[in-house]
Design an enzyme around this catalytic site. Structure first.
Site, PDB file in Angstrom:
ATOM      1  CG  HIS A   1      -3.770  -1.576  -1.699  1.00 34.91           C
ATOM      2  ND1 HIS A   1      -4.815  -2.438  -1.940  1.00 34.91           N
ATOM      3  CD2 HIS A   1      -4.201  -0.725  -0.736  1.00 34.91           C
ATOM      4  CE1 HIS A   1      -5.837  -2.137  -1.154  1.00 34.91           C
ATOM      5  NE2 HIS A   1      -5.492  -1.103  -0.407  1.00 34.91           N
TER       6      HIS A   1
ATOM      7  CG  MET B   1     -11.362  -2.952   5.082  1.00 30.80           C
ATOM      8  SD  MET B   1      -9.844  -2.507   4.207  1.00 30.80           S
ATOM      9  CE  MET B   1      -8.911  -1.635   5.471  1.00 30.80           C
TER      10      MET B   1
ATOM     11  CB  SER C   1      -0.880   0.007   1.247  1.00 34.06           C
ATOM     12  OG  SER C   1      -1.475   1.289   1.380  1.00 34.06           O
TER      13      SER C   1
ATOM     14  CG  HIS D   1      -9.063  -0.045  -0.591  1.00 32.41           C
ATOM     15  ND1 HIS D   1      -8.504  -0.261   0.643  1.00 32.41           N
ATOM     16  CD2 HIS D   1     -10.409  -0.103  -0.391  1.00 32.41           C
ATOM     17  CE1 HIS D   1      -9.464  -0.439   1.545  1.00 32.41           C
ATOM     18  NE2 HIS D   1     -10.624  -0.344   0.945  1.00 32.41           N
TER      19      HIS D   1
HETATM   20  O1  LIG Z   1      -6.643   0.769   3.454  1.00 35.16           O
HETATM   21  C1  LIG Z   1      -5.784   0.876   4.285  1.00 35.16           C
HETATM   22  C2  LIG Z   1      -6.006   1.717   5.487  1.00 35.16           C
HETATM   23  O2  LIG Z   1      -7.300   2.197   5.430  1.00 35.16           O
HETATM   24  C3  LIG Z   1      -4.540   0.146   4.110  1.00 35.16           C
HETATM   25  O3  LIG Z   1      -4.247  -0.159   2.764  1.00 35.16           O
HETATM   26  C4  LIG Z   1      -3.322   0.616   4.828  1.00 35.16           C
HETATM   27  O4  LIG Z   1      -2.598   1.521   4.079  1.00 35.16           O
HETATM   28  C5  LIG Z   1      -2.472  -0.564   5.175  1.00 35.16           C
HETATM   29  O5  LIG Z   1      -1.389  -0.118   5.918  1.00 35.16           O
HETATM   30  P1  LIG Z   1      -0.687  -1.054   7.007  1.00 35.16           P
HETATM   31  O6  LIG Z   1      -1.756  -1.424   7.995  1.00 35.16           O
HETATM   32  O7  LIG Z   1      -0.199  -2.247   6.266  1.00 35.16           O
HETATM   33  O8  LIG Z   1       0.374  -0.185   7.550  1.00 35.16           O
END
Ligand SMILES: O=C(CO)[C@@H](O)[C@H](O)COP(=O)(O)O
Length: 220
Positions: free
Chosen positions: A31, A135, A8, A64
């Site tokens: 992502h 999630m 991400s 996303h």
């Molecule tokens: O969608 C989300 C947060 O809303 C994620 O994609 C976060 O960006 C993931 O980050 P980490 O928890 O892996 O640091």
């Protein structure tokens, strides 16, 4: 199903976005978290920036969308060439119609659900989606702790996908790290989103490969 690692970019250094994208070329997709400050209490970027990210990224884009009015906005991301578009069930009035529209525009359609949203209402609709995104933190921010309480939902979804003989990907997002990835995969996830675990590492390729290896081990 094959293991896929999707870093991400929420956790990257946005002042060096192009280099940060190049640094994750060992991953399967990038992502990209779109947040509107309404569906979640955070704001990132919208179509013009995502389109530019898609143009410069060495790997396909997994968008996303953490935004309201998904039915109205999600098709824009499919149309601009994102490989996969995840929209939230909680933000769509007609998820099946939206998934069909996204697919017709050439992208994979992915249904995302928050930790408090049950999967049961969607179990009979799984064939309408290319991916389910469960999630494992409350959406909105990177760097949160993985919610183990979401794992039974991952297991239930994997079981339903397999029972129906579907090729639907099962993505988890939030708190995925070298410590938690095995639990997510053992529960049935095969697409792992990791933000801080990848971007806090000096060697992003090594971090991606470590997650991939741990995930493969957990799948055996
Ligand atoms: O969608 C989300 C947060 O809303 C994620 O994609 C976060 O960006 C993931 O980050 P980490 O928890 O892996 O640091």
């Amino acid at each position: 199903m094959s293991i896929r690692i999707h870093p991400s970019i929420l956790s990257c250094d946005f002042s060096r976005l192009s280099e940060e994208l190049d640094a994750i070329s060992a991953a399967d997709m990038a992502h990209v978290d779109v947040m509107d400050n309404h569906f979640v209490p955070n704001l990132t970027f919208g179509p013009p920036v995502v389109e530019r990210i898609r143009e410069v990224s060495p790997i396909p884009i997994d968008a996303h969308l953490m935004i309201e009015q998904a039915d109205r906005h999600a098709p824009v991301y499919a149309d601009m060439g994102c490989a996969s578009v995840s929209f939230h069930a909680e933000a769509s009035a007609a998820p099946v119609r939206l998934a069909r529209e996204i697919r017709a525009l050439g992208a994979k359609a992915s249904l995302a659900i928050r930790p408090a949203t049950p999967i049961e209402p969607y179990i009979d609709l799984l064939a309408e989606f290319d991916q389910i995104l469960i999630m494992t933190v409350e959406p909105g921010f990177g760097g949160q702790s993985f919610l183990d309480v979401c794992l039974p939902k991952v297991t239930r979804t994997r079981q339903a996908i397999d029972d129906a003989g579907l090729e639907v990907q099962l993505q988890v997002d939030g708190g995925v790290s070298a410590t938690t990835v095995a639990r997510a995969v053992a529960a049935g996830a095969n697409v792992l989103v990791a933000g801080s675990a990848v971007y806090s590492a000096e060697d992003r390729t090594a971090a991606i490969e470590e997650l991939r290896e741990l995930a493969h081990d957990a799948q055996r």
